[in-house]
Write a protein that holds these residues in place. Sequence first.
Motif, PDB file in Angstrom:
ATOM      1  N   LEU A 215       0.822  -1.205   0.000  1.00  0.00           N
ATOM      2  CA  LEU A 215       0.000   0.000   0.000  1.00  0.00           C
ATOM      3  C   LEU A 215       0.860   1.261   0.000  1.00  0.00           C
ATOM      4  O   LEU A 215       0.527   2.250  -0.660  1.00  0.00           O
ATOM      5  CB  LEU A 215      -0.944  -0.012   1.204  1.00  0.00           C
TER       6      LEU A 215
ATOM      7  N   LEU B 139       2.128   1.713  -3.616  1.00  0.00           N
ATOM      8  CA  LEU B 139       1.123   2.304  -4.495  1.00  0.00           C
ATOM      9  C   LEU B 139       0.884   3.772  -4.150  1.00  0.00           C
ATOM     10  O   LEU B 139       0.682   4.599  -5.046  1.00  0.00           O
ATOM     11  CB  LEU B 139      -0.190   1.525  -4.392  1.00  0.00           C
TER      12      LEU B 139
ATOM     13  N   ARG C 157      -5.229   6.079   4.765  1.00  0.00           N
ATOM     14  CA  ARG C 157      -4.843   4.676   4.552  1.00  0.00           C
ATOM     15  C   ARG C 157      -4.939   3.871   5.846  1.00  0.00           C
ATOM     16  O   ARG C 157      -5.501   2.781   5.873  1.00  0.00           O
ATOM     17  CB  ARG C 157      -3.427   4.621   3.980  1.00  0.00           C
TER      18      ARG C 157
ATOM     19  N   GLN D 214      -6.562  -0.035  -1.319  1.00  0.00           N
ATOM     20  CA  GLN D 214      -5.811   0.669  -2.359  1.00  0.00           C
ATOM     21  C   GLN D 214      -6.725   1.441  -3.305  1.00  0.00           C
ATOM     22  O   GLN D 214      -6.315   2.452  -3.864  1.00  0.00           O
ATOM     23  CB  GLN D 214      -4.913  -0.311  -3.127  1.00  0.00           C
TER      24      GLN D 214
END
Length: 294
Positions: free
Chosen positions: A98, A101, A113, A143
Amino acid sequence: MSTIISTTGLTKLYGRKPALVDVNLEVPTGVVFGYLGPNGAGKTTTIRLLVGLMRPTRGSATIGGADIVRARSAAQRHIGYLPGEFVGYPDLTAEQYLRYLANLRGGVDDKVRRRLIERLGLDPTVRIGAMSHGNRQKVGIVQAFMSEPDLLVLDEPTSGLDPLVQREFHTLIHEAKSAGSTVFLSSHVLSEVQEVADMVGILRQGRLVEVRAIDELTARPLRHIDLVFAGAAPDLDRLRHINGVRSVHHNTKGVHVELEGSTAALLRAVAPFEVIDIVSHEPDLEDIFLNYYG
């Protein structure tokens, strides 16, 4: 109302075999749009075209005004995408993946997040390759949502999720809509689509056969009524001639009637036969969907 997705004559052929044919679609900004159809109808093909994974054979599409071919990068900046079979990098932990990305995308808030990870009950220290299908799906959801995109494109997003996580996912959908995002949702779970969607599009053999607000679709006056009698039921031919009755047949408990419009004439006709129970079923999205394929 502004439009986030616009397609004109969008078509994809595999050789001579059509997967999608002349799809004209306008999805307004700030709605949850359910995209429905059986396997092979063209749902995933549409999604892969919209997110820039494939080029159309002909026709065009824009995301936020950016052409998916000529301005592919600009179009993709609007999108958070969850594919139907999310995999990820198996040797990375969820946290590593994560963060990777987020760095690629830029502008992802770590607080967002982390909050998503906590709400979905995801252990970010586990390698993706060692996760169950449901936990991998949680990584895919995080994501897609973590950049707070203008458009969420979600292909079978609740596959493998337990009921509690599904409920939390539905809350995330409602929150994204409230924040002004648009959600383009493909799902085989029709009850889920009916719960969260404002509009639906129905595909049949690669062609878009219906686009309608959920309220309009489910407000159709066709009702399914089960009648249970203490003794003998009335003659079915007599019931078939009542205004609004579309079909009548015996079932295990009594008589099943499909009726359009008012029930008054039907109730007057059956009253002398000592009715002991009446159950009326209003049409739901599943009934309507099956009518297109029945």
